[in-house]
Design a protein around this motif. Structure first.
Motif, PDB file in Angstrom:
ATOM      1  N   THR A  46      -0.463   5.337  -2.793  1.00 10.41           N
ATOM      2  CA  THR A  46      -0.023   4.324  -2.571  1.00 10.41           C
ATOM      3  C   THR A  46      -0.697   3.044  -3.184  1.00 10.41           C
ATOM      4  O   THR A  46      -0.131   2.011  -3.733  1.00 10.41           O
ATOM      5  CB  THR A  46       0.081   4.048  -1.114  1.00 10.41           C
ATOM      6  OG1 THR A  46       0.893   5.128  -0.362  1.00 10.41           O
ATOM      7  CG2 THR A  46       0.673   2.602  -0.836  1.00 10.41           C
ATOM      8  N   GLY A  50       1.939   2.272  -5.651  1.00  8.34           N
ATOM      9  CA  GLY A  50       2.504   1.126  -4.979  1.00  8.34           C
ATOM     10  C   GLY A  50       3.487   1.886  -3.956  1.00  8.34           C
ATOM     11  O   GLY A  50       3.562   3.073  -3.925  1.00  8.34           O
ATOM     12  N   LYS A  51       4.288   1.154  -3.445  1.00 13.64           N
ATOM     13  CA  LYS A  51       5.289   1.853  -2.246  1.00 13.64           C
ATOM     14  C   LYS A  51       6.500   2.380  -2.788  1.00 13.64           C
ATOM     15  O   LYS A  51       6.976   3.423  -2.299  1.00 13.64           O
ATOM     16  CB  LYS A  51       5.763   0.708  -1.260  1.00 13.64           C
ATOM     17  CG  LYS A  51       4.543   0.013  -0.264  1.00 13.64           C
ATOM     18  CD  LYS A  51       4.433   0.970   0.716  1.00 13.64           C
ATOM     19  CE  LYS A  51       3.468   0.596   1.649  1.00 13.64           C
ATOM     20  NZ  LYS A  51       2.956   1.493   2.578  1.00 13.64           N
TER      21      LYS A  51
END
Length: 111
Positions: A46, A50-51
């Motif tokens: 993450t 990132g998401k």
């Protein structure tokens, strides 16, 4: 028979060195650990990517968790006073799975 696992420290270190050197400082604390849990690997993933990587439903279906990871997830839920829906959203796990884990582990007093 010894269980073989990928060397996640080396994999993530290489990714950070070659593609994301600016994120190395954020990940250093996790990479210094002797052993990485599934929870640590998800956190590294993450932080680095990132998401959007976590949102891929197809990849989420085939996750597996160790007992220690399940325990950490349920402890996290208790620490931050989250309900099953909030926890499942945080970790991208079905709420039925969270319910099953809680029922199983709280019954055995493992948590």
């Amino acid at each position: 028979m010894k269980e073989f696992q990928p060397n996640y420290k080396l994999i993530f270190s290489d990714i950070l060195e070659k593609k994301y050197p600016e994120k190395r400082k954020e990940c250093e604390r996790i990479l210094r650990k002797k052993l990485l849990s599934s929870f640590d690997i998800i956190n590294l993933n993450t932080i680095i990517f990132g998401k959007e990587v976590q949102a891929e439903d197809e990849n989420q279906r085939h996750k597996s968790y160790k007992k220690s990871d399940i325990k950490k997830i349920i402890e996290y839920q208790k620490k931050y006073n989250l309900n099953n829906v909030e926890t499942c959203t945080q970790f991208k796990i079905s709420r039925n799975t969270i319910y099953k884990w809680k029922k199983l582990y709280e019954k055995k007093n493992l948590i």
